[in-house]
Write a protein that holds these residues in place. Sequence first.
Motif, PDB file in Angstrom:
ATOM      1  N   ARG A   6      34.356  -7.708  13.032  1.00  0.00           N
ATOM      2  CA  ARG A   6      33.099  -7.703  12.277  1.00  0.00           C
ATOM      3  C   ARG A   6      32.468  -9.075  12.151  1.00  0.00           C
ATOM      4  NH1 ARG A   6      32.591  -3.234   8.414  1.00  0.00           N
ATOM      5  NH2 ARG A   6      34.221  -1.753   8.951  1.00  0.00           N
ATOM      6  N   ILE A   7      33.274 -10.098  12.209  1.00  0.00           N
ATOM      7  CA  ILE A   7      32.740 -11.422  11.863  1.00  0.00           C
ATOM      8  C   ILE A   7      32.590 -12.355  13.064  1.00  0.00           C
ATOM      9  CG2 ILE A   7      34.995 -12.446  11.215  1.00  0.00           C
ATOM     10  CD1 ILE A   7      33.516 -13.940   9.000  1.00  0.00           C
ATOM     11  N   ALA A   8      33.465 -12.235  14.058  1.00  0.00           N
ATOM     12  CA  ALA A   8      33.541 -13.307  15.066  1.00  0.00           C
ATOM     13  C   ALA A   8      32.534 -13.150  16.200  1.00  0.00           C
ATOM     14  CB  ALA A   8      34.947 -13.351  15.637  1.00  0.00           C
ATOM     15  N   ASP A   9      32.036 -14.278  16.683  1.00  0.00           N
ATOM     16  CA  ASP A   9      31.254 -14.291  17.917  1.00  0.00           C
ATOM     17  C   ASP A   9      32.207 -14.339  19.105  1.00  0.00           C
ATOM     18  OD1 ASP A   9      28.754 -14.597  16.534  1.00  0.00           O
ATOM     19  OD2 ASP A   9      29.355 -16.660  16.130  1.00  0.00           O
ATOM     20  N   ARG A  10      33.277 -15.082  18.905  1.00  0.00           N
ATOM     21  CA  ARG A  10      34.225 -15.314  19.979  1.00  0.00           C
ATOM     22  C   ARG A  10      35.630 -15.293  19.396  1.00  0.00           C
ATOM     23  NH1 ARG A  10      35.114 -19.904  23.156  1.00  0.00           N
ATOM     24  NH2 ARG A  10      34.372 -21.211  21.478  1.00  0.00           N
ATOM     25  N   ILE A  11      36.601 -14.983  20.241  1.00  0.00           N
ATOM     26  CA  ILE A  11      37.990 -14.848  19.761  1.00  0.00           C
ATOM     27  C   ILE A  11      38.947 -15.629  20.658  1.00  0.00           C
ATOM     28  CG2 ILE A  11      39.882 -13.186  19.364  1.00  0.00           C
ATOM     29  CD1 ILE A  11      37.837 -11.082  18.743  1.00  0.00           C
ATOM     30  N   LEU A  12      39.896 -16.285  20.018  1.00  0.00           N
ATOM     31  CA  LEU A  12      41.027 -16.886  20.736  1.00  0.00           C
ATOM     32  C   LEU A  12      42.271 -16.102  20.322  1.00  0.00           C
ATOM     33  CD1 LEU A  12      40.443 -20.678  19.924  1.00  0.00           C
ATOM     34  CD2 LEU A  12      39.567 -19.397  21.877  1.00  0.00           C
ATOM     35  N   VAL A  13      43.040 -15.678  21.287  1.00  0.00           N
ATOM     36  CA  VAL A  13      44.265 -14.932  20.986  1.00  0.00           C
ATOM     37  C   VAL A  13      45.462 -15.852  21.214  1.00  0.00           C
ATOM     38  CG1 VAL A  13      45.669 -12.912  21.553  1.00  0.00           C
ATOM     39  CG2 VAL A  13      43.171 -12.794  21.772  1.00  0.00           C
ATOM     40  N   MET A  14      46.244 -16.025  20.170  1.00  0.00           N
ATOM     41  CA  MET A  14      47.371 -16.948  20.254  1.00  0.00           C
ATOM     42  C   MET A  14      48.699 -16.217  20.193  1.00  0.00           C
ATOM     43  SD  MET A  14      47.094 -20.288  17.914  1.00  0.00           S
ATOM     44  CE  MET A  14      48.381 -21.392  18.327  1.00  0.00           C
ATOM     45  N   LYS A  15      49.645 -16.737  20.959  1.00  0.00           N
ATOM     46  CA  LYS A  15      51.020 -16.213  20.865  1.00  0.00           C
ATOM     47  C   LYS A  15      51.964 -17.361  21.193  1.00  0.00           C
ATOM     48  CE  LYS A  15      53.937 -12.386  22.356  1.00  0.00           C
ATOM     49  NZ  LYS A  15      55.183 -13.102  22.627  1.00  0.00           N
ATOM     50  N   ASP A  16      52.986 -17.499  20.399  1.00  0.00           N
ATOM     51  CA  ASP A  16      54.001 -18.535  20.617  1.00  0.00           C
ATOM     52  C   ASP A  16      53.393 -19.889  20.962  1.00  0.00           C
ATOM     53  OD1 ASP A  16      55.891 -16.577  20.210  1.00  0.00           O
ATOM     54  OD2 ASP A  16      56.102 -16.118  22.339  1.00  0.00           O
ATOM     55  N   GLY A  17      52.364 -20.263  20.200  1.00  0.00           N
ATOM     56  CA  GLY A  17      51.807 -21.610  20.366  1.00  0.00           C
ATOM     57  C   GLY A  17      50.883 -21.807  21.548  1.00  0.00           C
ATOM     58  N   GLU A  18      50.514 -20.712  22.205  1.00  0.00           N
ATOM     59  CA  GLU A  18      49.589 -20.841  23.335  1.00  0.00           C
ATOM     60  C   GLU A  18      48.403 -19.911  23.142  1.00  0.00           C
ATOM     61  OE1 GLU A  18      51.579 -21.443  27.410  1.00  0.00           O
ATOM     62  OE2 GLU A  18      53.009 -20.274  26.238  1.00  0.00           O
ATOM     63  N   ILE A  19      47.262 -20.316  23.700  1.00  0.00           N
ATOM     64  CA  ILE A  19      46.112 -19.418  23.688  1.00  0.00           C
ATOM     65  C   ILE A  19      46.185 -18.580  24.959  1.00  0.00           C
ATOM     66  CG2 ILE A  19      43.597 -19.262  23.720  1.00  0.00           C
ATOM     67  CD1 ILE A  19      43.604 -21.868  22.035  1.00  0.00           C
ATOM     68  N   LEU A  20      46.447 -17.280  24.772  1.00  0.00           N
ATOM     69  CA  LEU A  20      46.664 -16.398  25.924  1.00  0.00           C
ATOM     70  C   LEU A  20      45.363 -15.860  26.484  1.00  0.00           C
ATOM     71  CD1 LEU A  20      49.666 -14.127  24.899  1.00  0.00           C
ATOM     72  CD2 LEU A  20      49.671 -16.274  26.165  1.00  0.00           C
ATOM     73  N   GLU A  21      44.411 -15.673  25.599  1.00  0.00           N
ATOM     74  CA  GLU A  21      43.156 -15.086  26.052  1.00  0.00           C
ATOM     75  C   GLU A  21      42.032 -15.581  25.156  1.00  0.00           C
ATOM     76  OE1 GLU A  21      43.367 -10.895  26.801  1.00  0.00           O
ATOM     77  OE2 GLU A  21      41.261 -10.801  27.401  1.00  0.00           O
TER      78      GLU A  21
END
Length: 255
Positions: A213-228
């Motif tokens: 609802r809020i974001a223009d863009r998204i960073l997906v993080m896992k185990d200290g890395e941005i995966l997507e």
Amino acid sequence: MSILEGKNIEKSYKDRTFLKTSHHQVLKDIHLELEEGEILALVGESGSGKSTLANILGFLIDPDQGEIIYKGRSLKRPLDRQDRLDIQMVFQDPFMTLHPRKTVGQSLYEPLRLHKIVQEEDIKDYLAGLLNQCGLSLDHLDRYPRALSGGQLQRLNIVRALSLKPKILIADEIITALDTPIALEIIQLLKEIRDREKISILFISHDLASVRRIADRILVMKDGEILERGQTQEIFQAPKNAYTKKLLASIPRLS
Ligand SMILES: Nc1ncnc2c1ncn2[C@@H]1O[C@H](COP(=O)(O)OP(=O)(O)OP(=O)(O)O)[C@@H](O)[C@H]1O
Ligand SMILES: [Mg+2]
């Protein structure tokens, strides 16, 4: 144009046990750009390193490596006063900024006086305007934090940050402890603030439905890395990474 940029950010913590000390790498070669006026969400499961990254970008802790560039300048702690004011954090726990034994007014007045944001005689009117924009009134200033609801406290937390006229807000799990309708109101408030003030917001949450609802863009993080990373619509409609797909399949709270 990006207002805040993180380049090659790395962070480890020491894990001390009785027998040995080891290093636990929490952030690995993070690159990110927060564009002017955008709401960028940082999502990922608990322990993925979101708060660590937020605290580095908010200059509360130092990375082991990497660079943070604000408006084209590489910044280091301790920050100059204006840079410090320009980047404000809003935390999940309102008591990080509202003193439990002071009235809300005392907590809000202090930084305004200290940093001479407005003239002493104008502080009350200045705060009245901000409180009004955030769905509160001057009456709230005479109250103690414990006499306020979670939603009111988070609104006050936002008022405090805004009162310092920031260019960037870093909001770390600010709706996590709130009931759904109240969380939705806070999300709406943040969007209004961005639209009106053109502030850039880094919105950290593990609640994907609210992020949608809020974001223009998204960073997906896992185990200290941005995966997507991608536009919100792209991430929701055509996630590329298997982990993102798994996250999206989990129950959305605000849907
Ligand atoms: N001060 C610290 N000392 C040692 N380890 C820490 C410290 N702060 C965080 N960690 C560890 O770093 C990792 C990332 O923590 P962090 O708080 O950044 O995750 P998070 O994504 O914000 O999680 P959550 O969604 O639960 O808030 C975790 O394994 C955590 O245990
Ligand atoms: Mg966290």
